[in-house]
Write a protein that holds these residues in place. Structure first.
Motif, PDB file in Angstrom:
ATOM      1  N   MET A  13     150.399  76.658  42.270  1.00  0.00           N
ATOM      2  CA  MET A  13     151.691  76.314  41.687  1.00  0.00           C
ATOM      3  C   MET A  13     152.598  75.478  42.606  1.00  0.00           C
ATOM      4  O   MET A  13     153.814  75.628  42.579  1.00  0.00           O
ATOM      5  CB  MET A  13     152.447  77.567  41.249  1.00  0.00           C
ATOM      6  N   GLN A  14     152.019  74.598  43.390  1.00  0.00           N
ATOM      7  CA  GLN A  14     152.816  73.773  44.301  1.00  0.00           C
ATOM      8  C   GLN A  14     153.802  72.878  43.534  1.00  0.00           C
ATOM      9  O   GLN A  14     154.981  72.823  43.881  1.00  0.00           O
ATOM     10  CB  GLN A  14     151.895  72.908  45.175  1.00  0.00           C
ATOM     11  N   HIS A  15     153.327  72.207  42.500  1.00  0.00           N
ATOM     12  CA  HIS A  15     154.200  71.296  41.744  1.00  0.00           C
ATOM     13  C   HIS A  15     155.285  72.064  40.995  1.00  0.00           C
ATOM     14  O   HIS A  15     156.423  71.620  40.917  1.00  0.00           O
ATOM     15  CB  HIS A  15     153.369  70.446  40.770  1.00  0.00           C
ATOM     16  N   GLU A  16     154.928  73.218  40.462  1.00  0.00           N
ATOM     17  CA  GLU A  16     155.903  74.029  39.732  1.00  0.00           C
ATOM     18  C   GLU A  16     156.983  74.565  40.672  1.00  0.00           C
ATOM     19  O   GLU A  16     158.170  74.558  40.333  1.00  0.00           O
ATOM     20  CB  GLU A  16     155.195  75.190  39.014  1.00  0.00           C
ATOM     21  N   ARG A  17     156.582  75.004  41.861  1.00  0.00           N
ATOM     22  CA  ARG A  17     157.555  75.472  42.854  1.00  0.00           C
ATOM     23  C   ARG A  17     158.499  74.334  43.248  1.00  0.00           C
ATOM     24  O   ARG A  17     159.702  74.528  43.371  1.00  0.00           O
ATOM     25  CB  ARG A  17     156.844  75.993  44.098  1.00  0.00           C
ATOM     26  N   ASP A  18     157.935  73.146  43.461  1.00  0.00           N
ATOM     27  CA  ASP A  18     158.761  71.992  43.814  1.00  0.00           C
ATOM     28  C   ASP A  18     159.716  71.620  42.678  1.00  0.00           C
ATOM     29  O   ASP A  18     160.874  71.270  42.925  1.00  0.00           O
ATOM     30  CB  ASP A  18     157.886  70.794  44.166  1.00  0.00           C
ATOM     31  N   ALA A  19     159.247  71.693  41.443  1.00  0.00           N
ATOM     32  CA  ALA A  19     160.114  71.384  40.301  1.00  0.00           C
ATOM     33  C   ALA A  19     161.279  72.364  40.232  1.00  0.00           C
ATOM     34  O   ALA A  19     162.421  71.960  39.969  1.00  0.00           O
ATOM     35  CB  ALA A  19     159.314  71.417  38.997  1.00  0.00           C
ATOM     36  N   ILE A  20     161.019  73.633  40.471  1.00  0.00           N
ATOM     37  CA  ILE A  20     162.106  74.615  40.463  1.00  0.00           C
ATOM     38  C   ILE A  20     163.105  74.279  41.556  1.00  0.00           C
ATOM     39  O   ILE A  20     164.321  74.262  41.326  1.00  0.00           O
ATOM     40  CB  ILE A  20     161.561  76.050  40.619  1.00  0.00           C
ATOM     41  N   ARG A  21     162.625  73.992  42.752  1.00  0.00           N
ATOM     42  CA  ARG A  21     163.510  73.718  43.878  1.00  0.00           C
ATOM     43  C   ARG A  21     164.319  72.430  43.688  1.00  0.00           C
ATOM     44  O   ARG A  21     165.515  72.393  43.947  1.00  0.00           O
ATOM     45  CB  ARG A  21     162.721  73.628  45.178  1.00  0.00           C
ATOM     46  N   TYR A  22     163.663  71.364  43.254  1.00  0.00           N
ATOM     47  CA  TYR A  22     164.317  70.058  43.250  1.00  0.00           C
ATOM     48  C   TYR A  22     164.894  69.629  41.899  1.00  0.00           C
ATOM     49  O   TYR A  22     165.766  68.756  41.863  1.00  0.00           O
ATOM     50  CB  TYR A  22     163.344  68.988  43.764  1.00  0.00           C
ATOM     51  N   LEU A  23     164.438  70.216  40.809  1.00  0.00           N
ATOM     52  CA  LEU A  23     164.959  69.840  39.493  1.00  0.00           C
ATOM     53  C   LEU A  23     165.805  70.938  38.855  1.00  0.00           C
ATOM     54  O   LEU A  23     166.863  70.661  38.296  1.00  0.00           O
ATOM     55  CB  LEU A  23     163.796  69.476  38.551  1.00  0.00           C
ATOM     56  N   VAL A  24     165.329  72.168  38.919  1.00  0.00           N
ATOM     57  CA  VAL A  24     166.018  73.275  38.245  1.00  0.00           C
ATOM     58  C   VAL A  24     167.171  73.811  39.085  1.00  0.00           C
ATOM     59  O   VAL A  24     168.280  74.013  38.580  1.00  0.00           O
ATOM     60  CB  VAL A  24     165.024  74.407  37.900  1.00  0.00           C
ATOM     61  N   LEU A  25     166.940  74.053  40.377  1.00  0.00           N
ATOM     62  CA  LEU A  25     167.971  74.641  41.230  1.00  0.00           C
ATOM     63  C   LEU A  25     169.276  73.834  41.255  1.00  0.00           C
ATOM     64  O   LEU A  25     170.355  74.428  41.154  1.00  0.00           O
ATOM     65  CB  LEU A  25     167.436  74.851  42.654  1.00  0.00           C
ATOM     66  N   GLY A  37     182.201  79.432  40.868  1.00  0.00           N
ATOM     67  CA  GLY A  37     182.541  79.092  42.241  1.00  0.00           C
ATOM     68  C   GLY A  37     181.510  79.566  43.254  1.00  0.00           C
ATOM     69  O   GLY A  37     181.850  79.824  44.400  1.00  0.00           O
ATOM     70  N   GLN A  38     180.269  79.683  42.833  1.00  0.00           N
ATOM     71  CA  GLN A  38     179.208  80.166  43.711  1.00  0.00           C
ATOM     72  C   GLN A  38     177.969  79.282  43.598  1.00  0.00           C
ATOM     73  O   GLN A  38     177.894  78.417  42.732  1.00  0.00           O
ATOM     74  CB  GLN A  38     178.835  81.606  43.350  1.00  0.00           C
ATOM     75  N   GLU A  39     177.038  79.531  44.494  1.00  0.00           N
ATOM     76  CA  GLU A  39     175.734  78.868  44.463  1.00  0.00           C
ATOM     77  C   GLU A  39     174.649  79.904  44.693  1.00  0.00           C
ATOM     78  O   GLU A  39     174.928  81.032  45.073  1.00  0.00           O
ATOM     79  CB  GLU A  39     175.640  77.808  45.567  1.00  0.00           C
ATOM     80  N   THR A  40     173.415  79.487  44.472  1.00  0.00           N
ATOM     81  CA  THR A  40     172.263  80.323  44.778  1.00  0.00           C
ATOM     82  C   THR A  40     171.279  79.507  45.588  1.00  0.00           C
ATOM     83  O   THR A  40     171.429  78.295  45.733  1.00  0.00           O
ATOM     84  CB  THR A  40     171.608  80.882  43.488  1.00  0.00           C
ATOM     85  N   THR A  41     170.309  80.162  46.123  1.00  0.00           N
ATOM     86  CA  THR A  41     169.262  79.492  46.871  1.00  0.00           C
ATOM     87  C   THR A  41     167.911  80.039  46.430  1.00  0.00           C
ATOM     88  O   THR A  41     167.844  81.094  45.811  1.00  0.00           O
ATOM     89  CB  THR A  41     169.458  79.665  48.394  1.00  0.00           C
ATOM     90  N   ILE A  42     166.866  79.307  46.733  1.00  0.00           N
ATOM     91  CA  ILE A  42     165.510  79.712  46.399  1.00  0.00           C
ATOM     92  C   ILE A  42     164.842  80.266  47.658  1.00  0.00           C
ATOM     93  O   ILE A  42     164.921  79.662  48.722  1.00  0.00           O
ATOM     94  CB  ILE A  42     164.693  78.505  45.876  1.00  0.00           C
TER      95      ILE A  42
END
Length: 97
Positions: A13-25, A37-42
């Motif tokens: 799931m390398q591409h899926e993990r990257d999509a979550i980090r760079y597109l969804v997050l 007024g907050q953020e989250t992190t992966i």
């Protein structure tokens, strides 16, 4: 700040993990900033567990402990990606050594 733990076998799931980090997050963080007024992190442990100086049993134990620790810290936010691989199977003895 809450974190979201991403779980799958490390080689899957390398591409899926990257999509979550760079597109969804970024979209999640835009919504959280505007409305709360907050953020989250992966939390993605693909690159973050150094086992280079450990034997196989110690390495597996460190990986499992680190994953469980991060899952506890991220509760209740976790994304589990399921695919063709089953990850690593270890015995109960390896976990308790």
């Amino acid at each position: 700040m809450n974190s979201i733990f991403i779980s799958s076998s490390f080689m899957d799931m390398q591409h899926e993990r990257d999509a979550i980090r760079y597109l969804v997050l970024p979209k999640i963080n835009d919504h959280l900033r505007k409305n709360y007024g907050q953020e989250t992190t992966i939390i993605d442990l693909r690159w973050g567990i150094d086992t280079s100086n450990d034997d196989e049993a110690s390495s597996m134990k460190k990986i499992i402990r680190t994953c469980l620790f991060e899952i506890d810290n991220c509760k209740p936010f976790m994304i589990a990606l399921l695919g063709d691989r089953y990850g690593t199977l270890i015995s109960k003895e390896q976990c308790t050594k």
